[in-house]
Scaffold this motif. Structure first.
Motif, PDB file in Angstrom:
ATOM      1  N   PHE A  75      25.712  19.426  42.969  1.00  0.00           N
ATOM      2  CA  PHE A  75      24.869  18.552  42.588  1.00  0.00           C
ATOM      3  C   PHE A  75      25.123  18.293  41.058  1.00  0.00           C
ATOM      4  CE2 PHE A  75      21.276  17.978  39.139  1.00  0.00           C
ATOM      5  CZ  PHE A  75      21.089  16.716  39.186  1.00  0.00           C
ATOM      6  N   ALA A  76      25.098  19.826  40.303  1.00  0.00           N
ATOM      7  CA  ALA A  76      26.205  19.133  38.820  1.00  0.00           C
ATOM      8  C   ALA A  76      27.084  18.914  38.872  1.00  0.00           C
ATOM      9  CB  ALA A  76      26.424  21.173  38.555  1.00  0.00           C
ATOM     10  N   ALA A  77      28.124  18.946  40.174  1.00  0.00           N
ATOM     11  CA  ALA A  77      29.944  18.451  39.614  1.00  0.00           C
ATOM     12  C   ALA A  77      29.575  16.691  40.210  1.00  0.00           C
ATOM     13  CB  ALA A  77      30.361  19.327  40.458  1.00  0.00           C
ATOM     14  N   ALA A  78      28.431  16.920  40.826  1.00  0.00           N
ATOM     15  CA  ALA A  78      28.537  15.114  41.352  1.00  0.00           C
ATOM     16  C   ALA A  78      28.001  14.017  39.874  1.00  0.00           C
ATOM     17  CB  ALA A  78      27.368  14.939  41.916  1.00  0.00           C
ATOM     18  N   ILE A  79      26.868  15.342  38.824  1.00  0.00           N
ATOM     19  CA  ILE A  79      27.067  14.087  38.122  1.00  0.00           C
ATOM     20  C   ILE A  79      28.007  14.708  36.668  1.00  0.00           C
ATOM     21  CG2 ILE A  79      24.709  14.112  38.580  1.00  0.00           C
ATOM     22  CD1 ILE A  79      24.117  16.191  36.818  1.00  0.00           C
ATOM     23  N   ARG A  80      28.849  15.201  37.166  1.00  0.00           N
ATOM     24  CA  ARG A  80      29.811  15.921  35.835  1.00  0.00           C
ATOM     25  C   ARG A  80      30.945  14.865  35.166  1.00  0.00           C
ATOM     26  NH1 ARG A  80      35.669  16.814  35.611  1.00  0.00           N
ATOM     27  NH2 ARG A  80      36.175  18.947  34.416  1.00  0.00           N
ATOM     28  N   ASP A  81      31.113  13.327  35.782  1.00  0.00           N
ATOM     29  CA  ASP A  81      31.524  12.744  34.795  1.00  0.00           C
ATOM     30  C   ASP A  81      31.165  11.938  34.352  1.00  0.00           C
ATOM     31  OD1 ASP A  81      34.211  13.557  36.864  1.00  0.00           O
ATOM     32  OD2 ASP A  81      34.384  11.740  37.856  1.00  0.00           O
ATOM     33  N   HIS A  82      29.832  11.599  34.599  1.00  0.00           N
ATOM     34  CA  HIS A  82      29.074  11.102  34.131  1.00  0.00           C
ATOM     35  C   HIS A  82      28.626  11.584  32.665  1.00  0.00           C
ATOM     36  CE1 HIS A  82      27.781   7.824  37.141  1.00  0.00           C
ATOM     37  NE2 HIS A  82      27.942   9.037  38.102  1.00  0.00           N
ATOM     38  N   VAL A  83      28.029  12.877  32.274  1.00  0.00           N
ATOM     39  CA  VAL A  83      28.380  13.592  31.534  1.00  0.00           C
ATOM     40  C   VAL A  83      29.412  13.871  30.421  1.00  0.00           C
ATOM     41  CG1 VAL A  83      27.565  16.200  30.524  1.00  0.00           C
ATOM     42  CG2 VAL A  83      26.443  15.004  32.630  1.00  0.00           C
ATOM     43  N   ILE A  84      30.062  14.324  30.822  1.00  0.00           N
ATOM     44  CA  ILE A  84      31.701  14.809  30.554  1.00  0.00           C
ATOM     45  C   ILE A  84      32.610  13.401  29.286  1.00  0.00           C
ATOM     46  CG2 ILE A  84      32.350  16.793  31.348  1.00  0.00           C
ATOM     47  CD1 ILE A  84      34.872  15.184  32.714  1.00  0.00           C
ATOM     48  N   SER A  85      31.803  12.164  29.751  1.00  0.00           N
ATOM     49  CA  SER A  85      32.397  10.659  29.629  1.00  0.00           C
ATOM     50  C   SER A  85      30.925  10.707  28.787  1.00  0.00           C
ATOM     51  CB  SER A  85      32.289  10.089  30.753  1.00  0.00           C
ATOM     52  OG  SER A  85      31.912   9.796  30.830  1.00  0.00           O
ATOM     53  N   ARG A  86      30.088  11.030  28.319  1.00  0.00           N
ATOM     54  CA  ARG A  86      29.564  10.837  27.218  1.00  0.00           C
ATOM     55  C   ARG A  86      29.554  12.692  25.877  1.00  0.00           C
ATOM     56  NH1 ARG A  86      28.401   8.286  31.166  1.00  0.00           N
ATOM     57  NH2 ARG A  86      26.467   6.559  31.096  1.00  0.00           N
ATOM     58  N   PRO A  87      30.458  11.869  25.304  1.00  0.00           N
ATOM     59  CA  PRO A  87      30.415  13.439  24.094  1.00  0.00           C
ATOM     60  C   PRO A  87      29.367  14.008  23.475  1.00  0.00           C
ATOM     61  CG  PRO A  87      32.012  11.890  23.579  1.00  0.00           C
ATOM     62  CD  PRO A  87      31.500  11.378  24.831  1.00  0.00           C
ATOM     63  N   ALA A  88      28.453  13.211  23.256  1.00  0.00           N
ATOM     64  CA  ALA A  88      26.781  13.753  22.693  1.00  0.00           C
ATOM     65  C   ALA A  88      25.893  14.479  23.870  1.00  0.00           C
ATOM     66  CB  ALA A  88      26.158  12.429  22.268  1.00  0.00           C
ATOM     67  N   VAL A  89      26.132  13.499  25.007  1.00  0.00           N
ATOM     68  CA  VAL A  89      25.112  14.403  25.972  1.00  0.00           C
ATOM     69  C   VAL A  89      26.170  16.039  26.185  1.00  0.00           C
ATOM     70  CG1 VAL A  89      24.988  14.054  28.384  1.00  0.00           C
ATOM     71  CG2 VAL A  89      25.115  11.996  26.981  1.00  0.00           C
ATOM     72  N   LEU A  90      26.813  15.291  26.387  1.00  0.00           N
ATOM     73  CA  LEU A  90      27.866  17.033  26.644  1.00  0.00           C
ATOM     74  C   LEU A  90      27.520  17.745  25.389  1.00  0.00           C
ATOM     75  CD1 LEU A  90      30.404  18.365  29.053  1.00  0.00           C
ATOM     76  CD2 LEU A  90      31.907  16.863  26.830  1.00  0.00           C
ATOM     77  N   ALA A  91      27.647  17.041  24.503  1.00  0.00           N
ATOM     78  CA  ALA A  91      27.725  18.517  22.950  1.00  0.00           C
ATOM     79  C   ALA A  91      26.313  19.059  23.175  1.00  0.00           C
ATOM     80  CB  ALA A  91      27.487  18.012  21.847  1.00  0.00           C
ATOM     81  N   TRP A  92      25.054  18.235  23.873  1.00  0.00           N
ATOM     82  CA  TRP A  92      23.359  18.713  23.313  1.00  0.00           C
ATOM     83  C   TRP A  92      23.649  19.639  25.141  1.00  0.00           C
ATOM     84  CZ3 TRP A  92      19.830  17.803  27.791  1.00  0.00           C
ATOM     85  CH2 TRP A  92      18.909  18.372  27.387  1.00  0.00           C
ATOM     86  N   LEU A  93      24.007  18.967  26.088  1.00  0.00           N
ATOM     87  CA  LEU A  93      24.316  20.467  27.075  1.00  0.00           C
ATOM     88  C   LEU A  93      24.620  20.944  26.954  1.00  0.00           C
ATOM     89  CD1 LEU A  93      24.991  18.071  30.284  1.00  0.00           C
ATOM     90  CD2 LEU A  93      23.071  19.659  30.003  1.00  0.00           C
ATOM     91  N   ARG A  94      26.038  21.380  25.976  1.00  0.00           N
ATOM     92  CA  ARG A  94      26.835  22.916  25.679  1.00  0.00           C
ATOM     93  C   ARG A  94      25.503  24.030  24.962  1.00  0.00           C
ATOM     94  NH1 ARG A  94      30.684  20.910  23.145  1.00  0.00           N
ATOM     95  NH2 ARG A  94      30.422  21.733  21.307  1.00  0.00           N
TER      96      ARG A  94
END
Length: 203
Positions: free
Chosen positions: A165-184
């Protein structure tokens, strides 16, 4: 196989914890292959605890304060180490477009250690497995091995589900630096919280 065991095991496995969090992180940061490797590693990581419970070694952690505290703080230190690496975007949860074999090995080893360094698991299995073995059982060891095998298969299946499930939404996450930083930062904070919960855990 009792329905009570299956339901109880499913509730235990699906509940968010360190292994679930790590598998989700692996899926988000490195994709589906890494999530499956993480799920497999987390499943392997509970094997020593099951073996300890079956052989009675988990009783040592339950009765010896020194043994439990030593094991516990090793786990706390490792969770804090993972939190620091996640915050700095290093280690097993570093975002990679195409993880190589060495990278996947790192994911697997970390997943194994995540569960091995949790002394509460040994005590859990020591209390959990005997409940589903009848006092009239003539061969309790094979029965406990059977229950353990089913628990591990369920763990792997559920964790793979989380990871994919996490891998399926991965592209939507890593393409958004702000979201990626928040998740990290969220994952790092979650590892700190899990480390704190373990630090204050009693036997």
């Amino acid at each position: 196989m009792s329905i009570e065991f299956l339901i109880t095991s499913f509730i235990v496995v699906i509940a968010p914890g360190t292994g679930v969090l790590y598998t989700l992180g692996a899926g988000l940061s490195r994709g589906s292959k890494a999530s499956i490797v993480a799920a497999f590693g987390c499943t392997l990581g509970i094997l020593p605890h099951i073996a300890a419970a079956i052989l009675g070694l988990a009783a040592l952690l339950h009765t010896s304060a020194v043994a439990f505290q030593t094991f516990k703080y090793a786990g706390v230190a490792y969770l804090l180490y993972m939190a620091w690496n996640t915050w700095r975007e290093r280690g097993a949860l570093k975002v990679e477009q195409k993880p190589d074999r060495r990278s996947l090995t790192q994911v697997g080893v970390t997943a194994i250690l995540v569960n091995i360094l949790n002394p509460k698991l040994s005590i859990f299995f020591l209390a959990f497995l005997p409940q589903f073995v009848s006092a009239q059982e003539t061969q309790p060891l094979p029965r406990m091995l059977e229950l353990s095998g089913i628990f591990m298969l369920m763990t792997f299946a559920v964790f793979v589900g989380y990871g994919l499930f996490a891998a399926a939404i991965r592209d939507h996450v890593i393409s958004r630096p702000a979201v990626l930083a928040w998740l990290r930062r969220s994952f790092a904070a979650a590892f700190v919280a899990l480390g704190a919960r373990l630090a204050f855990a009693d036997r």
